[in-house]
Design an enzyme around this catalytic site. Sequence first.
Site, PDB file in Angstrom:
ATOM      1  N   ALA A  69     -26.861   8.639 -11.059  1.00 28.15           N
ATOM      2  CA  ALA A  69     -26.101   8.250 -12.254  1.00 28.15           C
ATOM      3  C   ALA A  69     -24.726   8.900 -12.225  1.00 28.15           C
ATOM      4  O   ALA A  69     -24.533   9.958 -11.625  1.00 28.15           O
ATOM      5  CB  ALA A  69     -26.850   8.655 -13.522  1.00 28.15           C
ATOM      6  N   ASP A  70     -23.793   8.248 -12.886  1.00 26.64           N
ATOM      7  CA  ASP A  70     -22.458   8.814 -13.054  1.00 26.64           C
ATOM      8  C   ASP A  70     -21.958   8.446 -14.440  1.00 26.64           C
ATOM      9  O   ASP A  70     -22.203   7.338 -14.924  1.00 26.64           O
ATOM     10  CB  ASP A  70     -21.491   8.295 -11.994  1.00 26.64           C
ATOM     11  CG  ASP A  70     -20.151   9.006 -12.066  1.00 26.64           C
ATOM     12  OD1 ASP A  70     -20.140  10.250 -12.057  1.00 26.64           O
ATOM     13  OD2 ASP A  70     -19.113   8.321 -12.150  1.00 26.64           O
ATOM     14  N   THR A  71     -21.267   9.381 -15.069  1.00 30.07           N
ATOM     15  CA  THR A  71     -20.712   9.177 -16.404  1.00 30.07           C
ATOM     16  C   THR A  71     -19.239   9.540 -16.391  1.00 30.07           C
ATOM     17  O   THR A  71     -18.865  10.586 -15.869  1.00 30.07           O
ATOM     18  CB  THR A  71     -21.441  10.050 -17.446  1.00 30.07           C
ATOM     19  OG1 THR A  71     -22.829   9.714 -17.439  1.00 30.07           O
ATOM     20  CG2 THR A  71     -20.868   9.846 -18.846  1.00 30.07           C
ATOM     21  N   GLU A  72     -18.422   8.672 -16.959  1.00 30.14           N
ATOM     22  CA  GLU A  72     -16.990   8.940 -17.079  1.00 30.14           C
ATOM     23  C   GLU A  72     -16.526   8.524 -18.467  1.00 30.14           C
ATOM     24  O   GLU A  72     -17.064   7.588 -19.068  1.00 30.14           O
ATOM     25  CB  GLU A  72     -16.180   8.180 -16.024  1.00 30.14           C
ATOM     26  CG  GLU A  72     -16.562   8.479 -14.588  1.00 30.14           C
ATOM     27  CD  GLU A  72     -16.291   9.896 -14.123  1.00 30.14           C
ATOM     28  OE1 GLU A  72     -15.458  10.591 -14.736  1.00 30.14           O
ATOM     29  OE2 GLU A  72     -16.919  10.313 -13.129  1.00 30.14           O
ATOM     30  N   ALA A 106     -23.247   4.639 -15.358  1.00 28.43           N
ATOM     31  CA  ALA A 106     -23.942   3.736 -14.445  1.00 28.43           C
ATOM     32  C   ALA A 106     -25.178   4.452 -13.926  1.00 28.43           C
ATOM     33  O   ALA A 106     -25.134   5.651 -13.639  1.00 28.43           O
ATOM     34  CB  ALA A 106     -23.039   3.341 -13.284  1.00 28.43           C
TER      35      ALA A 106
END
Length: 189
Positions: A69-72, A106
């Site tokens: 997962a990635d968070t921005e 995502a």
Amino acid sequence: MLYLASRSLCRRQLLQRLDIPFQVIDLEIPEVRREDELPQDYVRRVAQEKAQVGLARVRDAFAPKVLGADTEVVLDGRVFGKPADLVEAAAMLAALSGRTHQVMTAVSLVAAGGVAAQVLVVSEVSFALLSQGQIARYVDSGEPMGKAGAYAIQGRGECFVSRLVGSYSGVMGLPLQQTAQLLTTFEES
């Protein structure tokens, strides 16, 4: 076996809420946005890279599935990742003050044999107007470091949020409803 490819303690704690056994793969993936890469494409790519690198590490395990997962934080098309230092953290918070931004998370799930699935969750977060004193005290607390957009909604940063439309857990780093659905769909396919 499910693996979580993440260094984030928050993601580990969130995934535990789904009552699914998993192991953690501690890995570091360079999070560098490519020139002209749209924010949503960037978070999707990084999440996918985390999952793929994680899968390569557990390739010999029985039926491995790896979640990345990635968070921005995104404001006016500008991606606010993790601040490099306290000065950058204060600048990010000043930019977010009194404004509405997006938090994009995502989640990618991959398995041996190239099977993959992904979801992108976009939440809208509005900040109240912040004084320089509020920003300075928050930055001095150290909480902004290591957090996309320089705040933790599950911590002291929550007092800055005047409105949230979307996934609270997604803003934290792992949208639980969508992750649970992704895992269920993945198992059924």
